[in-house]
Design an enzyme around this catalytic site. Structure first.
Site, PDB file in Angstrom:
ATOM      1  N   ASP A  23      24.107  53.901  31.405  1.00 17.18           N
ATOM      2  CA  ASP A  23      24.253  53.263  32.710  1.00 17.18           C
ATOM      3  C   ASP A  23      22.882  52.858  33.214  1.00 17.18           C
ATOM      4  OD1 ASP A  23      25.260  52.404  35.255  1.00 17.18           O
ATOM      5  OD2 ASP A  23      26.869  53.873  35.089  1.00 17.18           O
ATOM      6  N   GLU A  71      45.011  44.505  38.660  1.00 17.56           N
ATOM      7  CA  GLU A  71      44.816  43.159  39.218  1.00 17.56           C
ATOM      8  C   GLU A  71      45.247  42.048  38.261  1.00 17.56           C
ATOM      9  OE1 GLU A  71      42.565  41.774  41.963  1.00 17.56           O
ATOM     10  OE2 GLU A  71      42.682  43.631  43.122  1.00 17.56           O
ATOM     11  N   ARG A 101      52.219  46.057  44.613  1.00 20.63           N
ATOM     12  CA  ARG A 101      51.977  46.383  43.206  1.00 20.63           C
ATOM     13  C   ARG A 101      52.591  47.744  42.914  1.00 20.63           C
ATOM     14  NH1 ARG A 101      45.905  44.454  42.698  1.00 20.63           N
ATOM     15  NH2 ARG A 101      45.481  46.525  43.507  1.00 20.63           N
TER      16      ARG A 101
END
Length: 340
Positions: free
Chosen positions: A32, A119, A304
């Site tokens: 990261d 999404e 959703r």
């Protein structure tokens, strides 16, 4: 098993790492750009961390892929406020840099476990979203909100294509509104860039007002991060190869609430904690147009609800934590740290 995880410092990354070290004998190499959430894991014998930039450190990344048994590329943009303002960067990271990870896994014969997203279903008309059946319907090009959805959808399609043409071993998982500690920071919320629960809790404590975009009538299915991580662990373990070549929703259809209902529940939970009670009792709800809060390129879906039958039938997983309990655990985590 040795795992290489990019984006290890993020919400899913830190919770996954914590569970791996507590519940398995797997080794993790994390990568990261920052390590702000990793202090509790420093010095752990089965965890190593490499600080770097996914856009530049190609040799380091390829070396880690070569050493790994499976790769989990969690690095990405996942906050609407962020990908609306920085759509090019969102595409470059969520698609281009993660496509690089897919190609390395194909090149070196490694398994990839990729975080898709709820999404991708966009404004699908299905009342229950099924991994292999529901259409993926997004809005017009002028609504920049959909660049994230489209970037992830293209990744899903490319991974399946590599599986078909080059025998890439893969599993795709789609988190549905995972909630819990470290979801976003209060600094994100101060800039109105946090996701729902963190943003609302910050607003309770500092603004005494929660903004409901377009009235907060949109519905979501909220999932305790611990339940989600258990599902992801089952995918990684992959008993009898049942996760190979599959897409899995990981969500909680029983926790389907409107954003307004979420706000009301969160206020009630905050009242239970002495250091939050006064602020929660003074908090009001305000309706704000999406164009004012996010800008004109924002768009939304009204509901959703995931089907999780495939996770249950193939991997024996199902969500366990109800809405009030997940909110209580989350608020408690913040309350304990505010009191320090």
């Amino acid at each position: 098993m040795r795992l290489f995880i990019t984006g290890i410092n993020g919400f899913i990354g830190t919770h996954l790492l914590e569970n791996i070290l507590a519940e398995s004998d797997w080794e993790v190499s994390g990568f990261d750009v920052a390590s702000s959430n990793l202090a509790p894991f420093e010095g752990k014998s089965r965890f190593t961390f490499r600080r770097g930039d996914i856009f530049r450190d190609n040799e380091l990344i390829e070396a880690e892929v070569i050493k790994a048994d499976a790769v989990i590329p969690l690095a990405g943009i996942a906050r609407p406020a962020c990908y609306i303002k920085k759509p090019v960067w969102t595409f470059e990271l969520d698609f281009e840099q993660n496509l690089k990870m897919v190609r390395l896994c194909a090149k070196h014969g490694k398994r990839i476990i990729f975080p898709s997203t709820s999404e991708v279903y966009g404004m699908s008309g299905d009342s229950e979203l099924k991994e292999d059946e529901s259409p993926l319907t997004t809005g017009p090009i002028v609504k920049m909100r959909w660049i994230y959805s489209c970037s992830k959808q293209m990744m899903d399609r490319m991974i399946m294509a590599y599986g078909q043409e080059q025998d890439l071993r893969y599993t795709l998982f789609r988190p549905f509104n995972w909630v819990g500690p470290r979801l976003d920071s209060f600094k994100d919320a101060e800039e109105r860039q946090a996701r729902s629960v963190t943003q609302m809790l910050y607003d309770i404590l500092h603004r005494r007002r929660i903004s409901l975009v377009n009235g907060g009538e949109q519905r979501r299915s909220f999932t305790w991060v611990g339940d989600g991580i258990k599902g992801l662990m089952a995918i990684i373990e992959n008993k009898n190869g049942k996760a190979d070549g599959e897409i899995f929703n990981i969500g909680n259809p029983a926790n389907n609430y409107s954003v307004k209902e979420l706000a009301e529940l969160l206020i009630n939970e905050a009242k239970k904690f002495p250091n939050f009670r006064e602020a929660a009792e003074a908090t009001e709800l305000e309706i704000i147009p999406a164009s004012t809060y996010y800008g004109k390129s924002y768009d939304d879906m009204q509901n959703r609800v995931p089907s999780v039958r495939k996770m249950e039938s193939r991997l024996g997983w199902k969500p366990e934590t109800g809405m009030r309990e997940l909110l209580h655990r989350t608020v408690k985590w913040y309350a304990e740290r505010e009191a320090e």
